[in-house]
Design an enzyme around this catalytic site. Structure first.
Site, mmCIF file in Angstrom:
data_model
loop_
_atom_site.group_PDB
_atom_site.id
_atom_site.type_symbol
_atom_site.label_atom_id
_atom_site.label_comp_id
_atom_site.label_asym_id
_atom_site.label_seq_id
_atom_site.Cartn_x
_atom_site.Cartn_y
_atom_site.Cartn_z
ATOM 1 N N HIS A 175 -31.044 38.500 -0.640
ATOM 2 C CA HIS A 175 -31.746 37.506 -1.062
ATOM 3 C C HIS A 175 -32.347 37.685 0.336
ATOM 4 O O HIS A 175 -32.233 38.265 1.174
ATOM 5 C CB HIS A 175 -31.043 36.009 -0.133
ATOM 6 C CG HIS A 175 -30.179 35.733 -0.921
ATOM 7 N ND1 HIS A 175 -29.729 34.496 -1.596
ATOM 8 C CD2 HIS A 175 -29.010 35.899 -2.520
ATOM 9 C CE1 HIS A 175 -29.250 33.808 -2.790
ATOM 10 N NE2 HIS A 175 -28.691 34.822 -3.163
ATOM 11 N N HIS A 193 -28.401 43.075 -4.510
ATOM 12 C CA HIS A 193 -28.654 41.393 -4.827
ATOM 13 C C HIS A 193 -28.640 40.991 -3.630
ATOM 14 O O HIS A 193 -28.315 40.334 -3.185
ATOM 15 C CB HIS A 193 -27.273 40.758 -5.742
ATOM 16 C CG HIS A 193 -27.632 39.570 -5.680
ATOM 17 N ND1 HIS A 193 -27.545 39.156 -7.265
ATOM 18 C CD2 HIS A 193 -27.834 38.271 -4.870
ATOM 19 C CE1 HIS A 193 -27.744 37.403 -7.381
ATOM 20 N NE2 HIS A 193 -27.805 37.191 -6.623
ATOM 21 N N ASN A 245 -32.945 33.942 -4.006
ATOM 22 C CA ASN A 245 -33.198 35.545 -4.474
ATOM 23 C C ASN A 245 -33.897 35.962 -4.180
ATOM 24 O O ASN A 245 -35.640 35.271 -4.330
ATOM 25 C CB ASN A 245 -32.844 36.023 -5.865
ATOM 26 C CG ASN A 245 -31.597 35.050 -5.792
ATOM 27 O OD1 ASN A 245 -30.054 36.003 -5.239
ATOM 28 N ND2 ASN A 245 -31.353 34.201 -6.685
ATOM 29 N N CYS A 268 -28.692 29.144 -1.014
ATOM 30 C CA CYS A 268 -26.790 29.407 -0.455
ATOM 31 C C CYS A 268 -26.439 28.100 -0.451
ATOM 32 O O CYS A 268 -26.708 27.601 1.105
ATOM 33 C CB CYS A 268 -26.183 30.666 -0.274
ATOM 34 S SG CYS A 268 -24.871 30.752 0.423
ATOM 35 N N ARG A 328 -29.658 31.277 -13.889
ATOM 36 C CA ARG A 328 -28.450 30.528 -13.692
ATOM 37 C C ARG A 328 -27.937 30.762 -11.447
ATOM 38 O O ARG A 328 -28.253 29.971 -11.325
ATOM 39 C CB ARG A 328 -26.969 31.324 -14.220
ATOM 40 C CG ARG A 328 -26.445 31.476 -14.073
ATOM 41 C CD ARG A 328 -24.865 30.913 -12.325
ATOM 42 N NE ARG A 328 -24.766 32.519 -11.519
ATOM 43 C CZ ARG A 328 -24.343 32.407 -10.649
ATOM 44 N NH1 ARG A 328 -24.529 31.560 -9.847
ATOM 45 N NH2 ARG A 328 -24.144 34.221 -10.420
ATOM 46 N N ASP A 329 -27.772 31.797 -11.535
ATOM 47 C CA ASP A 329 -28.125 32.187 -10.036
ATOM 48 C C ASP A 329 -29.494 31.645 -9.026
ATOM 49 O O ASP A 329 -28.705 30.763 -8.232
ATOM 50 C CB ASP A 329 -27.853 33.201 -9.417
ATOM 51 C CG ASP A 329 -27.520 33.531 -8.186
ATOM 52 O OD1 ASP A 329 -26.687 32.711 -7.156
ATOM 53 O OD2 ASP A 329 -28.021 34.466 -7.406
#
Length: 294
Positions: A209, A207, A249, A240, A15-16
């Protein structure tokens, strides 16, 4: 506190990660990636989102992806939802957990979801109520906890307040996101220490990056604060869209290898995880090449 002996990794690549890639993978490929991640030992997997495909075309057909997935009795499949309509779609698709997202920066909140922090949390209140009534766990994300592309540094107290409000809404776990990878070990630790004053650390996740190559160091800096959940994306997928040059990530492969060096168990098979990373990397390369060959 001491470092945990075991850490749960939440795999956010499907997803992300994929939502910030420039191409959209077919449903069958996305489902196959998730199956490979499950086979590698990952049980907490964020598989998609129920947002408008006009805004996030990479996440279109999440329900079709979920329909192809095998049972996940040892964990859950999580999906991101922006509102009550998204929650109802997630429930109909059989989501085991839903997630909502807020920001610690007012400027980022307005750029990302076109509303203030207060407005975003008000929007999530009916989602939280519906999730509670349906018995579906709720996860919360806080973006820009270590820096904002518009406002610069973000105060730890601001992060703590948003995290506190997400828990008050009903989130069982809050993921603290260094969205643009601006953090350092010192700042990461200070942020988590501030949030842990109002949210129990066992209900927090990291979380981070890897824009500056510091994600692993930032994670290590927080491991003795009572946090034992880390988000990561296979093959370091994503980035992003609101921060030029921001990489994805932290790679799940790197986190698993680093934890092994530290003697921290994850329950993940490195060889199968590496194969999953190669699979999605090849699939993305093919998808990027497709327009030129067509």
């Amino acid at each position: 506190m001491t470092r945990p002996s075991q850490v749960r990794i939440v795999e956010v690549g499907p997803r992300d990660g994929l939502q910030n890639e420039p191409v959209t993978l077919p449903v069958a490929v996305r489902a196959s990636l998730i199956e490979r991640l499950l086979a590698a030992g990952l049980t907490s997997i964020e598989v998609g989102s129920f947002v408008s495909p006009r805004w996030v075309p990479q996440m279109a057909d999440t329900a079709a992806v979920m329909a192809r997935l095998p049972p996940n009795p040892g964990g859950c499949y999580t999906v991101l939802v922006p509102n009550l309509q998204g929650f109802e779609a997630a429930r109909a698709a059989g989501a085991g957990e839903v997630a909502v997202f807020a920001a610690a920066s007012e400027a980022f909140s307005r750029a990302n979801i076109n509303c203030s922090i207060d407005e975003s949390l008000a929007r999530f209140a009916p989602v939280a109520a519906a999730a509670r009534a349906a018995g579906i766990p709720l996860r919360g994300y806080v973006s820009c906890v270590l820096g904002c592309p518009y406002e610069g540094a973000v105060a730890p107290g601001a992060v703590a307040e948003v995290a506190r409000r997400l828990v008050a809404l009903g989130c069982r776990e809050v993921s603290l996101g260094d969205t643009i990878g601006a953090g350092t070990p010192e700042r990461a630790r200070a942020c988590v220490e501030a949030v842990a004053l109002v949210v129990p650390p066992e209900r927090l996740a990291l979380h981070f990056h890897d824009t500056q190559g510091l994600a692993l160091a930032n994670i290590r800096a927080c491991l003795d604060l009572g946090v034992s959940v880390v988000d990561a994306a296979v093959a370091g997928l994503g980035g992003c869209p609101y921060a030029a040059g921001a990489t994805g990530n932290v790679a799940t492969e790197a986190v698993v290898a680093d934890f092994a060096r530290l003697g921290i168990a994850t329950g993940i098979d490195p060889a199968r995880l590496t194969e999953a990373g190669r699979f999605v990397t090849r699939a993305l390369a093919r998808a990027r090449a497709a327009p030129a060959s067509g």
